[in-house]
Scaffold this active site. Structure first.
Site, short mmCIF file in Angstrom:
data_model
loop_
_atom_site.label_atom_id
_atom_site.label_comp_id
_atom_site.label_asym_id
_atom_site.label_seq_id
_atom_site.Cartn_x
_atom_site.Cartn_y
_atom_site.Cartn_z
N ARG A 298 0.80 -1.25 -0.13
CA ARG A 298 -0.13 0.15 -0.07
C ARG A 298 0.82 1.11 -0.12
O ARG A 298 0.22 2.35 0.17
CB ARG A 298 -0.98 0.10 1.37
N ARG B 74 -21.25 -2.41 2.77
CA ARG B 74 -20.51 -3.59 2.96
C ARG B 74 -21.00 -4.22 4.17
O ARG B 74 -20.83 -3.66 5.50
CB ARG B 74 -19.23 -3.51 3.00
N ARG C 154 -18.03 -3.13 9.38
CA ARG C 154 -16.72 -2.85 9.86
C ARG C 154 -16.80 -1.42 10.34
O ARG C 154 -17.34 -0.64 10.09
CB ARG C 154 -15.49 -2.76 8.86
N ARG D 109 -9.53 7.27 4.34
CA ARG D 109 -9.26 6.16 3.84
C ARG D 109 -8.93 6.19 2.28
O ARG D 109 -7.92 6.09 1.55
CB ARG D 109 -9.59 4.93 3.80
P1 ADP Z 1 -12.20 -4.03 -0.92
O1 ADP Z 1 -11.47 -5.50 -0.54
O2 ADP Z 1 -11.50 -3.64 -2.23
O3 ADP Z 1 -11.99 -2.98 0.08
P2 ADP Z 1 -14.72 -5.67 -1.03
O4 ADP Z 1 -14.47 -6.57 -2.02
O5 ADP Z 1 -15.05 -5.63 0.25
O6 ADP Z 1 -13.76 -4.19 -1.50
O7 ADP Z 1 -16.07 -4.70 -1.83
C1 ADP Z 1 -16.65 -3.54 -1.15
C2 ADP Z 1 -17.98 -3.49 -1.24
O8 ADP Z 1 -18.56 -3.44 -2.52
C3 ADP Z 1 -18.71 -4.93 -0.68
O9 ADP Z 1 -19.78 -4.62 0.16
C4 ADP Z 1 -18.71 -5.64 -1.84
O10 ADP Z 1 -20.06 -6.60 -1.72
C5 ADP Z 1 -19.14 -4.81 -3.01
N1 ADP Z 1 -18.79 -4.77 -4.26
C6 ADP Z 1 -17.43 -5.48 -4.52
N2 ADP Z 1 -17.61 -5.64 -6.01
C7 ADP Z 1 -18.32 -4.95 -6.49
C8 ADP Z 1 -19.11 -4.76 -7.98
N3 ADP Z 1 -18.25 -5.07 -8.84
N4 ADP Z 1 -20.34 -3.95 -8.14
C9 ADP Z 1 -21.14 -3.80 -6.88
N5 ADP Z 1 -20.75 -3.95 -5.60
C10 ADP Z 1 -19.47 -4.55 -5.19
P1 AMP Z 2 -8.57 -3.70 4.35
O1 AMP Z 2 -8.99 -4.58 4.93
O2 AMP Z 2 -7.63 -3.98 3.31
O3 AMP Z 2 -9.43 -2.65 3.77
O4 AMP Z 2 -7.65 -2.89 5.32
C1 AMP Z 2 -8.20 -2.30 6.45
C2 AMP Z 2 -7.08 -1.41 7.19
O5 AMP Z 2 -6.15 -2.25 7.47
C3 AMP Z 2 -6.52 -0.38 6.46
O6 AMP Z 2 -7.44 0.91 6.31
C4 AMP Z 2 -5.09 0.02 7.01
O7 AMP Z 2 -5.39 0.61 8.18
C5 AMP Z 2 -4.65 -1.44 7.71
N1 AMP Z 2 -3.99 -2.06 6.41
C6 AMP Z 2 -4.10 -3.15 5.60
N2 AMP Z 2 -3.13 -3.25 4.55
C7 AMP Z 2 -2.24 -2.47 4.93
C8 AMP Z 2 -0.96 -2.38 4.42
N3 AMP Z 2 -0.42 -3.17 3.38
N4 AMP Z 2 -0.23 -1.18 5.08
C9 AMP Z 2 -0.84 -0.37 6.15
N5 AMP Z 2 -1.94 -0.64 6.74
C10 AMP Z 2 -2.51 -1.63 6.25
#
Ligand code: ADP
Ligand code: AMP
Length: 221
Positions: A88, A127, A160, A171
């Site tokens: 990241r 989500r 979350r 973020r």
């Molecule tokens: P990230 O891991 O990148 O933070 P997630 O995979 O958790 O994102 O997805 C964020 C939210 O958007 C979740 O609620 C998921 O179900 C929804 N989502 C993911 N991909 C799509 C899509 N292509 N279209 C609509 N909603 C989506």
């Molecule tokens: P995510 O589940 O990927 O959305 O990550 C949730 C949170 O975890 C982020 O907003 C950061 O605070 C922390 N985090 C996850 N991955 C990293 C990374 N590679 N470096 C620093 N912080 C991270």
């Protein structure tokens, strides 16, 4: 297959990572999931990480890099892995390159899921996640079969703490300043592939499979 999956929060990394890892039988390494597991277990790493995660900030590079090195050294990573949410920062990307080159290995692809900011608040506030297995759902776009229950493992789904509108905005800012520079980092190494993440979940997955198939063929040549 050694894949880096990156993109703004809510781009769909976790959602796509599950399908990619099933298809290619590789472990899904989500740094966010590892931090959340440590927070739930109240480990020293969890206590440290929580201070940053709750504010929408990044956990410091040295802590995160050490944790990822430990994970990548485990036996199930021998034939490949998908990194979701790591690197990241450019410092983390350099640390990963160092880890790979010290083993004479290289990354197959750095896959960017592109989604404009205007989609993100809706995706993140809707989500719902399973803390037990990491599966991710959405109250409108990806509903579980039974409301509030994970389809995969039956555990309760939660919202979350860092998915509130204010934290999501923070973020997004962090993504723009600290993570977006990875686009140039991977482009200059000819590893960057980009997919449009605004399409439906199954269509995004189809595009990813096409890209990964091509990247894999190139490596074998
Ligand atoms: P990230 O891991 O990148 O933070 P997630 O995979 O958790 O994102 O997805 C964020 C939210 O958007 C979740 O609620 C998921 O179900 C929804 N989502 C993911 N991909 C799509 C899509 N292509 N279209 C609509 N909603 C989506
Ligand atoms: P995510 O589940 O990927 O959305 O990550 C949730 C949170 O975890 C982020 O907003 C950061 O605070 C922390 N985090 C996850 N991955 C990293 C990374 N590679 N470096 C620093 N912080 C991270």
């Amino acid at each position: 297959m050694k894949i880096v999956l990156f993109g703004p929060p809510g781009a769909g990394k976790g959602t796509q990572a599950k399908s990619i890892c099933n298809r290619y039988s590789i472990p899904h390494i989500s740094t966010g999931d590892i931090f959340r597991r440590n927070i739930a277990e109240n480990t020293p790493l969890g206590v440290e990480a929580k201070k940053y995660i709750d504010k929408g900030h990044l956990v410091p590079d040295d802590v995160t890099i050490r944790m990822v090195y430990d994970r990548l050294e485990q036996e199930d990573c021998y034939n490949g892995y998908l990194l979701d949410g790591f690197p990241r920062t450019v410092k983390q990307a350099e640390a990963l390159q160092y880890f790979l080159s010290s083993r004479k290995e290289c990354l197959t692809t750095a896959l960017l899921i592109e989604v404009p900011g205007s989609f993100i608040i809706d995706r993140m506030t809707g989500r719902r996640v399973c803390l037990a297995c990491g599966a991710s759902y959405h109250i409108k776009y990806n509903k579980p079969k039974v409301q509030g229950r994970c389809d995969v493992c039956g555990s309760d789904l939660i919202q979350r703490k860092d998915d509130t509108e204010d934290t999501v905005r923070e973020r997004l800012e962090v993504y723009e300043t600290q993570t977006a520079p990875l686009i140039d980092f991977y482009k200059s190494r000819d590893l960057l592939r980009t997919v449009d993440g605004t399409k439906a979940i199954n269509l995004v997955f189809e595009s990813i499979c096409k890209i990964l198939g091509e990247s894999y063929d190139n490596i074998k040549k």
